[in-house]
Design a protein around this motif. Structure first.
Motif, PDB file in Angstrom:
ATOM      1  N   PRO A  43       0.837  -1.216   0.000  1.00  0.00           N
ATOM      2  CA  PRO A  43       0.000   0.000   0.000  1.00  0.00           C
ATOM      3  C   PRO A  43       0.867   1.260   0.000  1.00  0.00           C
ATOM      4  N   ILE A  44       0.662   2.101  -1.010  1.00  0.00           N
ATOM      5  CA  ILE A  44       1.448   3.327  -1.161  1.00  0.00           C
ATOM      6  C   ILE A  44       0.495   4.515  -1.219  1.00  0.00           C
ATOM      7  N   GLY A  45       0.886   5.612  -0.580  1.00  0.00           N
ATOM      8  CA  GLY A  45       0.083   6.819  -0.659  1.00  0.00           C
ATOM      9  C   GLY A  45      -0.118   7.457   0.698  1.00  0.00           C
ATOM     10  N   THR A  46      -1.108   8.326   0.779  1.00  0.00           N
ATOM     11  CA  THR A  46      -1.395   9.092   1.984  1.00  0.00           C
ATOM     12  C   THR A  46      -2.746   8.671   2.541  1.00  0.00           C
ATOM     13  N   ILE A  47      -2.837   8.609   3.858  1.00  0.00           N
ATOM     14  CA  ILE A  47      -4.099   8.220   4.508  1.00  0.00           C
ATOM     15  C   ILE A  47      -5.236   9.109   4.021  1.00  0.00           C
ATOM     16  N   GLY A  48      -6.330   8.469   3.657  1.00  0.00           N
ATOM     17  CA  GLY A  48      -7.497   9.213   3.181  1.00  0.00           C
ATOM     18  C   GLY A  48      -7.608   9.251   1.670  1.00  0.00           C
ATOM     19  N   TYR A  49      -6.470   9.080   0.976  1.00  0.00           N
ATOM     20  CA  TYR A  49      -6.444   9.136  -0.480  1.00  0.00           C
ATOM     21  C   TYR A  49      -6.116   7.784  -1.113  1.00  0.00           C
ATOM     22  N   MET A  50      -5.626   6.857  -0.318  1.00  0.00           N
ATOM     23  CA  MET A  50      -5.099   5.615  -0.847  1.00  0.00           C
ATOM     24  C   MET A  50      -6.198   4.684  -1.370  1.00  0.00           C
ATOM     25  N   ASP A  51      -5.983   4.148  -2.539  1.00  0.00           N
ATOM     26  CA  ASP A  51      -6.904   3.197  -3.155  1.00  0.00           C
ATOM     27  C   ASP A  51      -7.120   2.005  -2.218  1.00  0.00           C
ATOM     28  N   LYS A  86      -3.252  -6.790  -4.199  1.00  0.00           N
ATOM     29  CA  LYS A  86      -1.797  -6.959  -4.013  1.00  0.00           C
ATOM     30  C   LYS A  86      -0.980  -6.022  -4.905  1.00  0.00           C
ATOM     31  N   GLY A  87      -1.590  -4.919  -5.310  1.00  0.00           N
ATOM     32  CA  GLY A  87      -0.836  -3.990  -6.133  1.00  0.00           C
ATOM     33  C   GLY A  87      -1.676  -2.837  -6.648  1.00  0.00           C
ATOM     34  N   VAL A  88      -1.096  -2.083  -7.582  1.00  0.00           N
ATOM     35  CA  VAL A  88      -1.707  -0.847  -8.076  1.00  0.00           C
ATOM     36  C   VAL A  88      -1.878  -0.879  -9.593  1.00  0.00           C
ATOM     37  N   THR A  89      -2.782  -0.029 -10.084  1.00  0.00           N
ATOM     38  CA  THR A  89      -2.886   0.282 -11.508  1.00  0.00           C
ATOM     39  C   THR A  89      -3.085   1.791 -11.610  1.00  0.00           C
ATOM     40  N   HIS A  90      -3.237   2.296 -12.849  1.00  0.00           N
ATOM     41  CA  HIS A  90      -3.476   3.734 -13.000  1.00  0.00           C
ATOM     42  C   HIS A  90      -4.805   4.137 -12.368  1.00  0.00           C
ATOM     43  N   LYS A  91      -5.708   3.182 -12.187  1.00  0.00           N
ATOM     44  CA  LYS A  91      -6.997   3.475 -11.558  1.00  0.00           C
ATOM     45  C   LYS A  91      -6.825   3.803 -10.061  1.00  0.00           C
ATOM     46  N   SER A  92      -5.647   3.490  -9.506  1.00  0.00           N
ATOM     47  CA  SER A  92      -5.359   3.898  -8.120  1.00  0.00           C
ATOM     48  C   SER A  92      -5.243   5.416  -8.034  1.00  0.00           C
ATOM     49  N   ASP A  93      -4.676   6.037  -9.077  1.00  0.00           N
ATOM     50  CA  ASP A  93      -4.617   7.503  -9.148  1.00  0.00           C
ATOM     51  C   ASP A  93      -6.014   8.094  -9.246  1.00  0.00           C
ATOM     52  N   ASN A  94      -6.893   7.403  -9.986  1.00  0.00           N
ATOM     53  CA  ASN A  94      -8.250   7.907 -10.169  1.00  0.00           C
ATOM     54  C   ASN A  94      -8.985   7.986  -8.837  1.00  0.00           C
ATOM     55  N   TYR A  95      -8.768   6.985  -7.982  1.00  0.00           N
ATOM     56  CA  TYR A  95      -9.403   7.004  -6.661  1.00  0.00           C
ATOM     57  C   TYR A  95      -8.898   8.220  -5.870  1.00  0.00           C
ATOM     58  N   SER A  96      -7.587   8.406  -5.836  1.00  0.00           N
ATOM     59  CA  SER A  96      -7.005   9.539  -5.090  1.00  0.00           C
ATOM     60  C   SER A  96      -7.537  10.865  -5.608  1.00  0.00           C
ATOM     61  N   PHE A  97      -7.657  10.973  -6.929  1.00  0.00           N
ATOM     62  CA  PHE A  97      -8.176  12.201  -7.533  1.00  0.00           C
ATOM     63  C   PHE A  97      -9.639  12.407  -7.148  1.00  0.00           C
ATOM     64  N   GLY A  98     -10.400  11.325  -7.070  1.00  0.00           N
ATOM     65  CA  GLY A  98     -11.792  11.417  -6.629  1.00  0.00           C
ATOM     66  C   GLY A  98     -11.907  12.014  -5.239  1.00  0.00           C
ATOM     67  N   VAL A  99     -10.955  11.664  -4.370  1.00  0.00           N
ATOM     68  CA  VAL A  99     -10.950  12.218  -3.011  1.00  0.00           C
ATOM     69  C   VAL A  99     -10.643  13.713  -3.050  1.00  0.00           C
ATOM     70  N   LEU A 148     -13.018  11.299   4.665  1.00  0.00           N
ATOM     71  CA  LEU A 148     -14.011  12.011   3.865  1.00  0.00           C
ATOM     72  C   LEU A 148     -14.685  11.112   2.829  1.00  0.00           C
ATOM     73  N   ALA A 149     -13.921  10.240   2.162  1.00  0.00           N
ATOM     74  CA  ALA A 149     -14.466   9.470   1.037  1.00  0.00           C
ATOM     75  C   ALA A 149     -15.693   8.631   1.413  1.00  0.00           C
ATOM     76  N   PRO A 150     -15.605   7.733   2.403  1.00  0.00           N
ATOM     77  CA  PRO A 150     -16.803   6.946   2.739  1.00  0.00           C
ATOM     78  C   PRO A 150     -17.959   7.804   3.250  1.00  0.00           C
ATOM     79  N   PHE A 151     -17.633   8.883   3.938  1.00  0.00           N
ATOM     80  CA  PHE A 151     -18.644   9.815   4.457  1.00  0.00           C
ATOM     81  C   PHE A 151     -19.411  10.462   3.301  1.00  0.00           C
ATOM     82  N   ALA A 152     -18.676  10.924   2.292  1.00  0.00           N
ATOM     83  CA  ALA A 152     -19.304  11.579   1.140  1.00  0.00           C
ATOM     84  C   ALA A 152     -20.057  10.570   0.272  1.00  0.00           C
ATOM     85  N   ILE A 153     -19.502   9.373   0.115  1.00  0.00           N
ATOM     86  CA  ILE A 153     -20.183   8.326  -0.664  1.00  0.00           C
ATOM     87  C   ILE A 153     -21.543   8.019  -0.039  1.00  0.00           C
TER      88      ILE A 153
END
Length: 332
Positions: A192-200, A207-220, A241-246
Motif C-alpha cells: 500500500p502506497i500513498g497518503t491516509i485518506g487518499y489511498m486506493d 496486491k498492487g496498483v494500476t493507473h486506476k489507483s490515481d483515479n481514486y485519489s483524484f476522486g478524493v 471524507l471518502a466513505p462519508f461523502a459516498i
C-alpha cells in the motif's frame, strides 16, 4: 541501478552544492516553504544560463540513510515529464551527503490543501483546478510520445501546487511507477502506497496498483474541493471524507456536506455532473472507475456548464442593479 550510473545518466541536470547554498542563503530557516516526510523545501534564486530564476529546493533528510530511492525516482520522472500542469525540474544536487531536488518555484499560492476552506476560492476556480489536474493525470497515464505511462501514486491536495494564476502543478513523484502503455490496466505488485485518506482501498486485496489507483485519489481531491475539508481528520467522527461523502451521495443528501460558501455559486447541473464524476472515481472495483480521459472530458463539460450559468446570471444582476439604483453614476 547504482547512484554513480544515475549521476552519469542525468549529468546534464547536476547542480553544484555551492550554487544551491547560495540560492537558498545556506538553507536559511526563513526560506522554508514546506515540510514533508523526506525533508524541508526551501525557496531561493538560482543563476542558470545567465538568468536568475526562482526555485524550490527539496533537501532530503539523509541522516538515517533513507530517501535515496525516492530521490532518484523523482529525478528520473521529472526529467521526462513536460506539461503545463506538472512542476518543472531545474536539476539536482548529489554531493557531500546532500540530496537535493531543485524545481521551478511555481507554488506562489502554496498547495491546494491550504485553500480547501478558503471562501475566496470560487466554485469556478475550483473546477478549473480540477480540470488542470485531470489534464496532467491524463498526460501521465496515456501520453504516446513518451512511450510509457506513469502511475503517480501520491495524488492529494498537498502535492497539487498552485501558481500565481491558481493553475495547478502536480508534484511529489517520489513513489511513482513507470508502466508500458499497453499494460496500464495490469496490476503492478506493490505494498500500500500513498497518503491516509487518499489511498486506493483495493491495493491490499489486489496486491498492487494500476493507473486506476490515481483515479481514486483524484476522486478524493474532488470531494475535498466540494466539501471544503481535508480527506483525513484524525479526531473527527467522520475522519475519512471518502466513505462519508459516498454515504451522502447514495442517500441523495450530498447538499448537506457541500462547503456552504459554494452553494449559492453553483449551477445545479454543474454540481450534479461533478458529484457523479467524483463518485465514479471512488468505485470499489477498479474496472468500474472511468479512465482519466473520460474524467477529463466530463470535468471540462462541468466547467463549461458553470461558465454558461455565470454568463446568464451576471447580466441579470446588472439589470436588477440598474433598476434598483437608476441614478447611480460610475466615475471613471
Amino acid at each position: 541501478m547504482a547512484s554513480t550510473t544515475l549521476i552519469t545518466k542525468f549529468a546534464h541536470l547536476q547542480i553544484p552544492l555551492e550554487d544551491v547554498l547560495n540560492a537558498t542563503n545556506n538553507f536559511h530557516h526563513d526560506n522554508i516553504i514546506g515540510r514533508g516526510g523526506l525533508g524541508h523545501v526551501y525557496k531561493g534564486q538560482l543563476q542558470r544560463s545567465g538568468e536568475l530564476i526562482k526555485i524550490s529546493a527539496l533537501r532530503l533528510d539523509c541522516k538515517h540513510g533513507g530517501g535515496v530511492v525516492e530521490f532518484w525516482t523523482e529525478v528520473s520522472m521529472l526529467s521526462d515529464l513536460k506539461h503545463p500542469n506538472i512542476v518543472s525540474i531545474v536539476g539536482f544536487c548529489y554531493e557531500k551527503n546532500e540530496r537535493i531536488i531543485v524545481t521551478m518555484y511555481e507554488a506562489k499560492n502554496g498547495s491546494l490543501k491550504e485553500h480547501l476552506s478558503n471562501p475566496n476560492l470560487t466554485w469556478t476556480q475550483r473546477l478549473k483546478i480540477c480540470v488542470g489536474v485531470a489534464r496532467a493525470l491524463s498526460y501521465l497515464h496515456y501520453d504516446q510520445e513518451r512511450g510509457y505511462g506513469v502511475i503517480h501514486l501520491n495524488i492529494n491536495s498537498s502535492t497539487v501546487l498552485l501558481d500565481e494564476n491558481w493553475e495547478p502543478k502536480i508534484s511529489g513523484f517520489k513513489v511513482s511507477i513507470k508502466q508500458s502503455l499497453n499494460r496500464m490496466d495490469q496490476v503492478i505488485l506493490s505494498e500500500p502506497i500513498g497518503t491516509i485518506g487518499y489511498m486506493d482501498p483495493t491495493i491490499e486485496k489486489a496486491k498492487g496498483v494500476t493507473h486506476k489507483s490515481d483515479n481514486y485519489s483524484f476522486g478524493v481531491v474532488l470531494l475535498e474541493l466540494l466539501c471544503g475539508r481535508k480527506a483525513f481528520i484524525p479526531n473527527d467522527g467522520h475522519r475519512l471524507l471518502a466513505p462519508f461523502a459516498i454515504h451522502h451521495f447514495e442517500n441523495t443528501t450530498l447538499q448537506d456536506i457541500i462547503y456552504p460558501d459554494l452553494r449559492s455559486q453553483m449551477s445545479f447541473q454543474s454540481l450534479t455532473k461533478y458529484s457523479e464524476v467524483a463518485y465514479c472515481c471512488l468505485k470499489k472495483e477498479r474496472r468500474h472507475r472511468p479512465h482519466m480521459k473520460n474524467v477529463l472530458e466530463e470535468l471540462e463539460k462541468t466547467l463549461q456548464i458553470q461558465l454558461r450559468h455565470e454568463d446568464v446570471v451576471s447580466p441579470f444582476y446588472i439589470i436588477a442593479f440598474i433598476l434598483l439604483f437608476p441614478n447611480f453614476v460610475i466615475i471613471a
